[in-house]
Write a protein that holds these residues in place. Structure first.
Motif, short mmCIF file in Angstrom:
data_model
loop_
_atom_site.label_atom_id
_atom_site.label_comp_id
_atom_site.label_asym_id
_atom_site.label_seq_id
_atom_site.Cartn_x
_atom_site.Cartn_y
_atom_site.Cartn_z
N TRP A 119 -74.95 -42.82 -14.94
CA TRP A 119 -75.28 -42.50 -16.33
C TRP A 119 -75.52 -40.99 -16.42
CZ3 TRP A 119 -74.43 -44.93 -20.61
CH2 TRP A 119 -75.03 -44.52 -21.78
N ASP A 120 -75.10 -40.37 -17.52
CA ASP A 120 -75.12 -38.92 -17.60
C ASP A 120 -76.38 -38.34 -18.24
OD1 ASP A 120 -72.68 -38.69 -16.35
OD2 ASP A 120 -71.54 -38.86 -18.21
N SER A 121 -77.55 -38.83 -17.84
CA SER A 121 -78.80 -38.21 -18.29
C SER A 121 -79.36 -37.37 -17.15
CB SER A 121 -79.81 -39.28 -18.72
OG SER A 121 -80.23 -40.05 -17.60
N THR A 122 -80.48 -36.71 -17.41
CA THR A 122 -81.02 -35.75 -16.43
C THR A 122 -81.71 -36.43 -15.24
OG1 THR A 122 -83.13 -35.62 -17.61
CG2 THR A 122 -81.41 -34.04 -18.24
N PHE A 123 -82.16 -37.71 -15.43
CA PHE A 123 -82.86 -38.49 -14.38
C PHE A 123 -84.21 -37.87 -13.97
CE2 PHE A 123 -79.25 -41.12 -12.23
CZ PHE A 123 -78.90 -41.61 -13.47
N CYS A 124 -84.60 -36.79 -14.64
CA CYS A 124 -85.84 -36.09 -14.26
C CYS A 124 -86.47 -35.51 -15.52
CB CYS A 124 -85.51 -34.99 -13.25
SG CYS A 124 -86.95 -34.08 -12.65
N ALA A 125 -87.78 -35.62 -15.64
CA ALA A 125 -88.51 -35.03 -16.77
C ALA A 125 -89.77 -34.37 -16.23
CB ALA A 125 -88.86 -36.11 -17.80
N VAL A 126 -90.08 -33.18 -16.75
CA VAL A 126 -91.17 -32.37 -16.19
C VAL A 126 -92.06 -31.85 -17.32
CG1 VAL A 126 -91.69 -30.51 -14.57
CG2 VAL A 126 -89.45 -31.57 -14.53
N ASN A 127 -93.35 -31.73 -17.04
CA ASN A 127 -94.27 -31.02 -17.94
C ASN A 127 -95.29 -30.29 -17.08
OD1 ASN A 127 -96.42 -32.78 -17.25
ND2 ASN A 127 -96.06 -34.12 -18.99
N PRO A 128 -96.23 -29.56 -17.68
CA PRO A 128 -97.16 -28.78 -16.84
C PRO A 128 -98.07 -29.59 -15.93
CG PRO A 128 -97.06 -27.88 -19.06
CD PRO A 128 -96.32 -29.17 -19.10
N VAL B 238 -94.18 -34.34 -12.61
CA VAL B 238 -92.72 -34.47 -12.54
C VAL B 238 -92.41 -35.96 -12.43
CG1 VAL B 238 -92.79 -34.04 -10.03
CG2 VAL B 238 -90.62 -33.89 -11.26
N ALA B 239 -91.49 -36.44 -13.28
CA ALA B 239 -91.10 -37.85 -13.27
C ALA B 239 -89.64 -37.95 -12.86
CB ALA B 239 -91.31 -38.47 -14.65
N ILE B 240 -89.31 -38.89 -11.98
CA ILE B 240 -87.96 -39.01 -11.43
C ILE B 240 -87.56 -40.49 -11.42
CG2 ILE B 240 -86.49 -38.60 -9.41
CD1 ILE B 240 -88.65 -36.48 -8.56
N ILE B 241 -86.39 -40.79 -12.01
CA ILE B 241 -85.88 -42.16 -11.98
C ILE B 241 -85.39 -42.46 -10.56
CG2 ILE B 241 -84.20 -43.77 -12.94
CD1 ILE B 241 -84.08 -42.03 -15.44
N VAL B 242 -85.85 -43.58 -10.00
CA VAL B 242 -85.54 -43.90 -8.60
C VAL B 242 -84.89 -45.27 -8.49
CG1 VAL B 242 -87.38 -42.46 -7.63
CG2 VAL B 242 -87.88 -44.83 -8.29
N GLU B 243 -84.32 -45.52 -7.32
CA GLU B 243 -83.74 -46.82 -7.02
C GLU B 243 -84.85 -47.88 -6.98
OE1 GLU B 243 -80.13 -47.81 -5.65
OE2 GLU B 243 -80.27 -46.57 -7.44
N ALA B 244 -84.59 -49.03 -7.56
CA ALA B 244 -85.59 -50.10 -7.55
C ALA B 244 -84.88 -51.45 -7.50
CB ALA B 244 -86.46 -50.02 -8.80
N ILE C 245 -85.65 -40.82 -19.38
CA ILE C 245 -87.10 -40.68 -19.55
C ILE C 245 -87.38 -39.35 -20.24
CG2 ILE C 245 -87.91 -42.13 -17.63
CD1 ILE C 245 -87.92 -39.68 -15.84
N ASP C 246 -88.51 -39.29 -20.98
CA ASP C 246 -88.86 -38.05 -21.68
C ASP C 246 -90.36 -37.99 -21.90
OD1 ASP C 246 -88.24 -35.59 -22.91
OD2 ASP C 246 -88.21 -36.49 -24.90
#
Length: 451
Positions: free
Chosen positions: A36-45, A48-54, A88-89
């Motif tokens: 899928w063509d999304s960033t797979f990662c979202a960050v704020n101060p 850091v959130a990362i989509i992982v295998e599950a 994710i966002d």
């Protein structure tokens, strides 16, 4: 006659990218292999959130920024979806709230504990059901609190009030094919979509109308090698620099946008050996201004997340006003009801002169009542963007720790008063900080002989 080539002056001509040291990376992470063509990662101060295998569903990691090094395989995840997570966002107005979209056709909103996860998080604050196919795009409204947009493989865009678990607008029939990406305007009055039919559309969500489509001539054209996969663009409105990362590519190209022709000016390319599986982008308020850092990316490898810092090379230890104009802060400019009623506002700006100090986060409260129909008449959406009836499929799921907002409680009323006072004081402090900054700038000019 001899002609001398004139080089365009720009303070960003020498911006360079640099990966952090190995010990500052996040290692041994099983990054999702979903195509899928999304960033797979979202960050704020804060995180850091990362989509992982599950196995048996979808999951993503949420790591405090300082939690670098090897991540234990048993580290808890956010894992309430029954299908793989596609996007994710982070909420721009609460660094502890994040939304996710999944192949299970639902959108879930999560409240992350103050210091991160100590056990798996399986109960979302709210579950939003309205798509008939997988949900591939999630993006929060930039200035209105609790307004969330989702786009699915049913070619439908839904806009939600997360605070009441309601569909606000259902935009159906505007896209004949799969929606690849969605981006809000800075004030959130419109959003732009890219579609598989090779059309770009600018949409007014409150009217349910297409404002512009199939723009005839581009302002500028840059040929990029995109054979490896989708391009992930990141635009910084403070510096007018756009960064383009190719998914499956190993480079980050960046350009400066100007108001005069040729509009787009190539600056440089950051290149590394490993291709990127995804990319996170830090909000400006999370950067290290003391090191002239103007952007920070979180590059996903197959088993690792590697921060990359983009820096303007300057020797001065003073705050660089020209690099850091006031930027979007964590305060919402208005409530969801105000936006629906027709109000529009740009982001509430903050100064980075004293660097970013995170504010105390408040829990996301979800109310079963329809606050849009209480106290003020809500704007009636036109036929093209009609909100669904009260029986719309929105399922509420609030954990006991958060509870649900109540109406007749004296304690609740007192808490609301305190929150309003805190918000007013915070606004006052921000205004005073900006005034001090202006006075310091005037004093500096006088000391340097500039009148």
């Amino acid at each position: 006659m001899s002609f001398r080539k004139v080089v365009r002056q720009s303070k960003f001509r020498h911006v360079f990218g640099q990966p952090v040291k190995t010990e500052q990376c996040y290692d041994d992470i099983r990054v999702s292999r979903v195509t899928w063509d999304s960033t797979f990662c979202a960050v704020n101060p804060a995180f850091v959130a990362i989509i992982v295998e599950a196995s048996g569903g979808g999951a993503f990691l949420v790591l405090p920024l300082h939690k670098t090094g090897r991540i234990d395989k048993s580290y808890p995840t956010v894992c309430g979806h029954t299908g793989p997570i596609l996007d994710i966002d982070w909420c721009p107005h609460n660094d502890h709230v994040i939304a996710s979209g999944s192949e299970d056709c639902t959108v879930m909103v999560w409240q992350i504990p103050e210091n991160g996860l100590t056990q798996p998080l399986t109960e979302p604050v709210v579950v939003l059901e309205g798509h008939s196919k997988r949900v591939g795009i999630i993006t929060w409204h930039p200035t209105a609190r609790n307004v969330l947009l989702s786009a699915g493989c049913d070619n439908v865009v839904l806009i939600w009030n997360v605070g009441t678990a309601e569909e606000l607008y259902r935009l159906d029939g505007l896209h004949p094919d799969l929606i690849y990406s969605v981006s809000w305007s800075r004030d959130g009055s419109r959003f732009c979509t890219a579609c598989k039919d090779k059309s770009v559309r600018v949409i007014d969500p409150r009217r349910g109308t297409i404002v512009a489509e199939n723009l005839e001539e581009p302002m500028g054209l840059q040929e990029l090698d995109s054979s490896n996969g989708a391009l992930l663009p990141f635009y910084d409105p403070d510096t007018n620099v756009v960064y383009v990362c190719g998914k499956g590519d190993s480079s980050i190209r960046y350009f400066e946008i100007t108001e005069e022709p040729p509009y787009i000016h190539f600056l440089n390319t950051f290149t590394s050996k490993e291709p990127q599986r995804g990319m996170g982008w830090m909000p400006k308020r999370g950067l290290d201004v003391s090191k002239c850092e103007i952007a920070r990316f979180y590059k996903l490898h197959e088993r690792k997340c590697e921060p990359i810092i983009m820096t303007v090379p300057r020797k001065s230890d003073l705050f660089q006003d020209d690099l850091y104009p006031d930027t979007a802060g964590p305060e919402a400019a208005m409530e969801a009801e105000e936006w629906v009623a027709g109000q529009t506002a740009g982001p509430v700006l903050v100064s980075l002169r004293q660097a970013y100090v995170p504010s105390k986060q408040r829990d996301l409260k979800v109310s079963r009542r329809n606050v849009l129909n209480e106290g003020r008449p809500a704007a009636t959406p036109p036929a093209a963007a009609t909100a669904p009836p009260a029986a719309a499929p929105a399922r509420l799921s609030a954990p006991p720790a958060l509870g649900t907002a109540t109406t007749g409680s004296t304690a609740g009323g007192r808490l609301e008063e305190v929150l309003q006072e805190v918000a007013a004081l915070r606004l006052l402090v921000t205004e005073q900080g900006q005034r001090i900054s202006r006075l310091e700038e005037q004093l500096s000019r006088l000391e340097n002989g500039h009148v």
